[in-house]
Scaffold this active site. Structure first.
Site, PDB file in Angstrom:
ATOM      1  N   ASP A  12      -8.686  11.838   7.197  1.00 37.91           N
ATOM      2  CA  ASP A  12      -8.935  10.693   8.061  1.00 37.91           C
ATOM      3  C   ASP A  12     -10.178   9.959   7.571  1.00 37.91           C
ATOM      4  O   ASP A  12     -11.284  10.497   7.618  1.00 37.91           O
ATOM      5  CB  ASP A  12      -9.133  11.204   9.490  1.00 37.91           C
ATOM      6  CG  ASP A  12      -9.375  10.111  10.506  1.00 37.91           C
ATOM      7  OD1 ASP A  12      -9.624   8.947  10.126  1.00 37.91           O
ATOM      8  OD2 ASP A  12      -9.316  10.425  11.716  1.00 37.91           O
ATOM      9  N   ILE A  13     -10.007   8.740   7.121  1.00 41.03           N
ATOM     10  CA  ILE A  13     -11.117   7.953   6.563  1.00 41.03           C
ATOM     11  C   ILE A  13     -12.233   7.734   7.584  1.00 41.03           C
ATOM     12  O   ILE A  13     -13.390   7.599   7.207  1.00 41.03           O
ATOM     13  CB  ILE A  13     -10.608   6.614   5.987  1.00 41.03           C
ATOM     14  CG1 ILE A  13     -11.663   5.982   5.069  1.00 41.03           C
ATOM     15  CG2 ILE A  13     -10.180   5.652   7.103  1.00 41.03           C
ATOM     16  CD1 ILE A  13     -11.147   4.831   4.232  1.00 41.03           C
ATOM     17  N   ASN A  50      -6.370  -7.042   7.442  1.00 35.49           N
ATOM     18  CA  ASN A  50      -5.499  -8.198   7.249  1.00 35.49           C
ATOM     19  C   ASN A  50      -6.379  -9.440   7.251  1.00 35.49           C
ATOM     20  O   ASN A  50      -7.566  -9.371   7.584  1.00 35.49           O
ATOM     21  CB  ASN A  50      -4.389  -8.260   8.313  1.00 35.49           C
ATOM     22  CG  ASN A  50      -4.937  -8.369   9.717  1.00 35.49           C
ATOM     23  OD1 ASN A  50      -5.769  -9.224  10.015  1.00 35.49           O
ATOM     24  ND2 ASN A  50      -4.492  -7.493  10.596  1.00 35.49           N
ATOM     25  N   VAL A  79      -4.584   1.946   8.737  1.00 33.32           N
ATOM     26  CA  VAL A  79      -5.996   2.276   8.572  1.00 33.32           C
ATOM     27  C   VAL A  79      -6.885   1.246   9.272  1.00 33.32           C
ATOM     28  O   VAL A  79      -7.924   1.591   9.838  1.00 33.32           O
ATOM     29  CB  VAL A  79      -6.365   2.426   7.069  1.00 33.32           C
ATOM     30  CG1 VAL A  79      -6.359   1.105   6.344  1.00 33.32           C
ATOM     31  CG2 VAL A  79      -7.704   3.099   6.908  1.00 33.32           C
ATOM     32  N   ASP A  80      -6.473  -0.010   9.286  1.00 38.60           N
ATOM     33  CA  ASP A  80      -7.228  -1.070   9.952  1.00 38.60           C
ATOM     34  C   ASP A  80      -7.388  -0.747  11.439  1.00 38.60           C
ATOM     35  O   ASP A  80      -8.500  -0.781  11.982  1.00 38.60           O
ATOM     36  CB  ASP A  80      -6.493  -2.404   9.748  1.00 38.60           C
ATOM     37  CG  ASP A  80      -7.305  -3.623  10.156  1.00 38.60           C
ATOM     38  OD1 ASP A  80      -8.538  -3.515  10.316  1.00 38.60           O
ATOM     39  OD2 ASP A  80      -6.693  -4.694  10.290  1.00 38.60           O
ATOM     40  N   THR A  96      -0.665  -0.053   0.368  1.00 39.00           N
ATOM     41  CA  THR A  96       0.486   0.840   0.183  1.00 39.00           C
ATOM     42  C   THR A  96       1.234   1.151   1.472  1.00 39.00           C
ATOM     43  O   THR A  96       2.270   1.811   1.429  1.00 39.00           O
ATOM     44  CB  THR A  96       0.079   2.171  -0.481  1.00 39.00           C
ATOM     45  OG1 THR A  96      -0.853   2.849   0.372  1.00 39.00           O
ATOM     46  CG2 THR A  96      -0.536   1.931  -1.847  1.00 39.00           C
ATOM     47  N   GLY A  97       0.724   0.686   2.591  1.00 38.94           N
ATOM     48  CA  GLY A  97       1.401   0.915   3.868  1.00 38.94           C
ATOM     49  C   GLY A  97       2.377  -0.216   4.147  1.00 38.94           C
ATOM     50  O   GLY A  97       3.330  -0.421   3.389  1.00 38.94           O
TER      51      GLY A  97
END
Length: 169
Positions: A9-10, A23, A32-33, A123-124
């Site tokens: 988890d970042i 975005n 992730v955003d 990549t998502g």
């Protein structure tokens, strides 16, 4: 420069700066955003809104910096990756993806940070092929070695294995 790859988890990684795969609206989103905005709290969104009021949207390949709110970092760099268009504009998409990493590293360097953590940008939901994206990310980081430590955090095992394999070559 030291490059690490971890799976996890970042929002839990302790570094100077966390990179968000944002975005162009900078107003949060999914993946992730969304995770970074949720974990970091409303201060991140408030900073993003100030940036939008100043400059409008963030262009693809560009990077902006905000507070990290409740995250275990000093700042968050938001960068907008390209949407993969089935390879119709592949060279441009590759260049824009590389710019996400280059511009984020330069911005971190300008703040005299030593460590940075990147997610797997585009990549998502933006559907960039994972292996190609990993190759671009690693090459961009290696060619722009301006910080002491770079960590790639992979949420899923597939990306983790791709990054590990490329870095061992």
């Amino acid at each position: 420069m030291k490059i690490e790859v971890v799976q996890g988890d970042i929002t839990k990684v302790e570094v100077d700066v966390i990179v968000n795969a944002a975005n162009s609206s900078l107003l949060g989103g999914g993946g992730v955003d969304g995770a970074i905005h949720r974990a970091g709290g409303p201060e991140i969104l408030e900073d993003c809104q100030k940036i939008r009021n100043r400059q409008g949207k963030c262009k693809t390949g560009e990077s902006v910096i905000t507070t990290a709110g409740n995250l275990p970092a000093k700042k968050v760099i938001h960068t907008v990756g390209p949407v993969y268009n089935g390879g119709k504009r592949l060279e441009k998409e590759k260049e824009l993806l590389a710019n996400c990493y280059k511009n984020s590293l330069e911005l971190a360097k300008s703040y005299a940070f030593d460590s940075i953590v990147f997610p797997n940008i585009s990549t998502g939901i933006y559907k960039f092929p994972k292996e190609s994206a990993a190759e671009i990310a690693i090459k961009a980081v290696q060619e722009n070695a301006v910080l002491e430590k770079v960590i790639f955090v992979c949420f899923d095992e597939e990306n983790y294995n791709i990054y590990k394999t490329i870095l061992m070559e």
